[in-house]
Design a protein around this motif. Structure first.
Motif, PDB file in Angstrom:
ATOM      1  N   VAL A 106      -0.994  -9.081  45.965  1.00  0.00           N
ATOM      2  CA  VAL A 106      -1.619  -7.830  45.470  1.00  0.00           C
ATOM      3  C   VAL A 106      -1.062  -6.937  46.683  1.00  0.00           C
ATOM      4  N   ILE A 107      -0.615  -5.704  46.132  1.00  0.00           N
ATOM      5  CA  ILE A 107      -0.445  -4.595  46.882  1.00  0.00           C
ATOM      6  C   ILE A 107      -0.969  -3.313  46.394  1.00  0.00           C
ATOM      7  N   GLN A 108      -2.079  -2.954  47.124  1.00  0.00           N
ATOM      8  CA  GLN A 108      -3.147  -1.953  46.306  1.00  0.00           C
ATOM      9  C   GLN A 108      -2.652  -0.644  47.191  1.00  0.00           C
ATOM     10  N   PRO A 109      -2.371   0.359  46.281  1.00  0.00           N
ATOM     11  CA  PRO A 109      -2.187   1.837  47.312  1.00  0.00           C
ATOM     12  C   PRO A 109      -3.652   2.232  47.419  1.00  0.00           C
ATOM     13  N   VAL A 110      -3.609   3.114  48.325  1.00  0.00           N
ATOM     14  CA  VAL A 110      -4.736   3.863  48.980  1.00  0.00           C
ATOM     15  C   VAL A 110      -4.713   5.403  49.163  1.00  0.00           C
ATOM     16  N   PRO A 111      -5.322   6.334  48.586  1.00  0.00           N
ATOM     17  CA  PRO A 111      -5.393   7.493  48.702  1.00  0.00           C
ATOM     18  C   PRO A 111      -4.967   7.817  50.173  1.00  0.00           C
ATOM     19  N   PRO A 112      -4.057   8.950  50.521  1.00  0.00           N
ATOM     20  CA  PRO A 112      -3.820   9.562  51.739  1.00  0.00           C
ATOM     21  C   PRO A 112      -5.026   9.849  52.459  1.00  0.00           C
ATOM     22  N   SER A 113      -5.041   9.988  53.887  1.00  0.00           N
ATOM     23  CA  SER A 113      -6.200  10.208  54.704  1.00  0.00           C
ATOM     24  C   SER A 113      -6.486  11.728  54.505  1.00  0.00           C
ATOM     25  N   VAL A 123      -2.344  -4.836  51.613  1.00  0.00           N
ATOM     26  CA  VAL A 123      -1.742  -6.222  51.102  1.00  0.00           C
ATOM     27  C   VAL A 123      -2.879  -7.471  51.182  1.00  0.00           C
ATOM     28  N   GLN A 124      -2.752  -8.172  49.973  1.00  0.00           N
ATOM     29  CA  GLN A 124      -3.291  -9.311  50.082  1.00  0.00           C
ATOM     30  C   GLN A 124      -2.557 -10.253  49.656  1.00  0.00           C
ATOM     31  N   MET A 125      -2.798 -11.412  50.554  1.00  0.00           N
ATOM     32  CA  MET A 125      -1.953 -12.658  50.565  1.00  0.00           C
ATOM     33  C   MET A 125      -2.572 -13.784  50.235  1.00  0.00           C
ATOM     34  N   THR A 126      -1.960 -15.122  50.011  1.00  0.00           N
ATOM     35  CA  THR A 126      -2.631 -16.465  49.676  1.00  0.00           C
ATOM     36  C   THR A 126      -3.320 -16.544  51.038  1.00  0.00           C
TER      37      THR A 126
END
Length: 739
Positions: A106-113, A123-126
């Motif tokens: 998974v690659i999840q965008p987060v709103p700007p600071s 980034v989520q990984m195995t």
């Protein structure tokens, strides 16, 4: 025993070498792979709160975890991100996920600071069950390559930080450091031995012998780690390399100095080698025994990293000792005096004017030498009270120029410093499901804790009986401020504000470091005294004295305090670091106490030998410094130099260890063993050997036959000398007849 061992090796050199080769081959073939880990949670036992929280999290959310990596974006010119920049960040995230990088899930965008200076992709990984698994590190490598291609040509800059990225950079820093340490160590040994013996053969001897047995040492350690399920810290390889070459070279040096001495006394090469093994065997075996015991005392540690480190280093020292008493004598017995080629200096006894002058001065005024050398130790030891531990393993174990470090600093420009490794607070219901009212009230209590930046909406387990609150601290997770927050108000509120009938546990990296503090305090109270007592027993058995071990250990403790004080002075006062790496005192204690005892043993063994020869205490001290001073000085320079090579590894943790241990060994060799110990022994006099009467005949009439001269070992050694001398004479006779 050592006379028999020496004679056996000298008579059967090819058999001994063949046996070593066979054993090395078998161990390398049969041993499993030696794996290491940088996951600090792997080193704590399960009764600590941070580990209980981790186990609860894995039970409730087996497929969920904090982001393994964080991609940090910022504008090249340092100005706030525009709406177009945010769109580019989201698009890059979509492209990276579409690249189907192995183990990136998974690659999840987060709103700007809030200040719009940075924006991140989580980034989520195995997940990996084994901390030594390279899956996530490999994913970071691939992700970095893809990221730079997509950022190129834009007004953005980006880099990857977070736990997996830091682990990768630590590994690469460690490997680079290992290469530097290995090259510097070998070059240093070659140069110093060339200077001391003026022979390339002797210079190459420890490099070849220790290099040949190093793979076997690694195999033994891997076997032990697998059998006892030990977690090997990633930094052990650098320490192991230095210990093996440094200590192994020292033992070879002790043997070769005595071998050369016996040749100068007129013995033929084979007899001289038997004599060398006989005369230094007990001393270096006792010295190695003290080191092994000190290292093995670490099995009493609460921390798995030390329980694994102790046996690993003990194995290295033990193998180096056995090689020094068997493999090296076998090789040298084949070479004979050619081992000194092309130098002829081995044939004549040097005047030894410098050490003779020092020894004579010490013999005349031992009190002055004791006061001055002891004063130096005390003066440095005062600074030890200013020691402050730091748990910043990430920045200490990684180069400051690494990507994870650069973008960790970039991240805090817009987000709480704890974003890279947030804390987790697990709340478990003792009965039914957790209600919304309970969770909201609990979240509010956590958010009000000073030092907490934000508390995310809780995640609930499938049965709604466990909730995970992700807490981001305002301070860097490894900082003193973050540790104080978790240790104090956060844990207090987490427990006191938990709804009736529920239990809470605080987890995460900062909580692990807090538990490390408690574990270290417990280890200091147990490991240090046990190691000291066991080393004193070794000294008492070697010296057959109940007095000498006490002042020898007192001098070693002074050396330890002086070493810690020197490290505090350099790194905290001169360089301005907030503290020293938290486990440095344990590492330093074991190396300085154990290896420092090596030099004390060598000096005191010679003092005892001189006393048994009938010399008065002051005369014995002068003679011991003259004869043993060069050996200790050479060994101290080589061992201190090999540890000092760690300072070139490129990270602060190894630099601190290298500096502290090399300074400690220098103090042990050139202050304690060279001056303080012989001066104290001269002042105490014959009482130092109580209950034995060192240097006195039973009737008190003066010098007599040493008690050890009547032992079976020395009787056997005398017979061996006669036999080998007769064989040598017979060979010379046959040679003359043929001629």
């Amino acid at each position: 025993m050592f006379a028999r061992l020496g004679a056996m090796v000298v008579h059967n050199p090819w058999k001994v070498i063949g046996l070593w080769a066979l054993l090395a081959f078998a161990v390398v073939v049969l041993a499993p792979e030696l794996k290491s880990t940088t996951d600090q949670s792997a080193f704590l036992p399960s009764h600590y709160e941070s580990i209980q929280a981790l186990e609860m999290q894995q039970e409730a959310f087996p497929q969920s975890s904090a982001p393994a990596a964080i991609i940090v974006f910022a504008r090249e010119d340092g100005t706030p991100l525009t709406a177009g920049d945010s769109g580019s960040v989201a698009a890059i995230g979509t492209e990276l996920l579409g690249a189907r990088i192995a183990d990136v899930t998974v690659i999840q965008p987060v709103p700007p600071s809030e200040n719009r200076l940075i924006q991140i992709l989580a980034v989520q990984m195995t997940k990996v069950a084994n901390p030594s698994d390279a899956t996530q590190r490999d994913a970071v490598k691939a992700l970095r390559a893809e990221l730079q291609q997509r950022v190129a040509g834009t007004e953005l800059k980006a880099g990857i930080t977070g736990q997996a990225a830091q682990a990768l950079d630590q590994q690469e820093s460690s490997e680079k450091g290992m290469e530097i340490i290995g090259v510097v160590t070998i070059v240093l040994i070659l140069v110093l031995l060339l200077v001391i013996f003026r022979s390339p053969v002797i210079a190459l001897l420890p490099v070849v012998v220790i290099g040949a047995i190093s793979s076997m040492v690694g195999g033994f350690i891997a076997m032990v780690a697998k059998v006892f399920d030990l977690q090997i810290d990633a930094s052990i390889n650098a320490i192991l390399l230095v210990v093996l070459f440094g200590v192994g070279t020292d033992y070879i040096l002790f043997l070769m100095f005595r071998y050369r001495e016996r040749l100068r006394a007129g013995e033929d090469p084979k007899t001289a080698m038997v004599s060398a093994v006989t005369r230094v065997g007990e001393a270096i075996t006792s010295a190695a025994g003290a080191v092994v015991i000190a290292f093995m005392a670490l099995i009493l540690s609460t921390l798995g990293m030390f329980r694994a480190l102790g046996p690993a280093l003990a194995i290295a020292v033990a193998v180096a000792l056995v090689a020094g008493l068997t493999l090296v004598p076998a090789v040298v017995s084949l070479l004979g005096t050619k081992v000194f080629w092309p130098s002829k200096a081995w044939r004549t006894e040097p005047k030894g004017a410098r050490f003779a002058a020092v020894g004579n001065a010490l013999g005349r005024r031992p009190g002055a030498f004791a006061v001055i050398s002891g004063g130096v130790l005390v003066a440095l030891g005062v600074f030890a009270f200013g020691f402050h531990p730091t748990f910043d393993l990430g920045t200490s174990s990684t180069s400051q120029t690494s990507e994870s470090m650069i973008y960790s600093k970039e991240l805090v420009r817009g987000m709480p410093a704890g974003t890279t490794q947030p804390s987790d607070i697990l709340l478990r219901s003792g009965g039914g499901e957790l209600t919304d009212e309970q969770l909201n009230a609990y979240r509010g209590a956590l958010a009000a804790v000073p030092g907490v930046g934000q508390v995310a909406e809780p995640k609930r387990s499938a049965d709604h009986r466990i909730a995970d609150f992700v807490v981001t601290l305002t301070d860097v997770p490894e900082s003193d401020a973050a540790l104080d927050t978790v240790k104090g108000p956060l844990r207090d509120v987490a427990h006191s504000a938990a709804p009736t009938g529920t239990t809470a546990a605080v987890g995460g990296a900062t909580s692990i470091f807090v538990d490390f503090q408690d574990a270290m305090a417990r280890d200091y109270a147990i490991v240090f005294p046990v190691a000291a007592i066991l080393i004193m027993i070794v000294l008492a058995l070697l010296l057959r004295s109940l007095v000498a071990p006490w002042y020898l250990m007192a001098s070693v403790f002074l050396g330890f305090a002086a070493t810690l004080g020197a490290a505090v002075l350099v790194f905290q006062h001169f360089q301005g670091n907030s503290g020293l790496i938290f486990h440095l005192p344990v590492i330093m204690y074991l190396f300085v106490v154990a290896l420092g005892t090596d030099y004390n043993i060598l000096m005191v063994a010679r003092l005892r030998e001189e006393a048994h020869a009938g010399n008065e205490p002051k005369q014995a001290a002068a003679s011991a410094v003259r004869h043993t001073g060069p050996t200790i000085a050479a060994a101290g320079v080589i061992l201190a130099g090999t540890f000092a090579s760690m300072m070139l590894a490129g990270n602060n943790a190894l630099a601190q260890m290298g500096f502290a241990i090399s300074v400690g060994i220098g103090i042990a060799a050139f202050v304690m063993a060279m001056f303080f110990t012989p001066a104290l022994t001269a002042m105490i006099g014959h009482k130092a050997w109580w209950p034995r009467e060192g240097g006195r005949r039973a009737d008190g009439a003066g010098p007599g036959v040493p008690r050890w001269g009547k032992s079976d070992d020395f009787a056997y050694f005398h017979d061996a000398e006669q036999t080998l001398a007769a064989k040598s004479e017979s060979r010379r006779g046959r040679s003359n007849t043929v001629g």
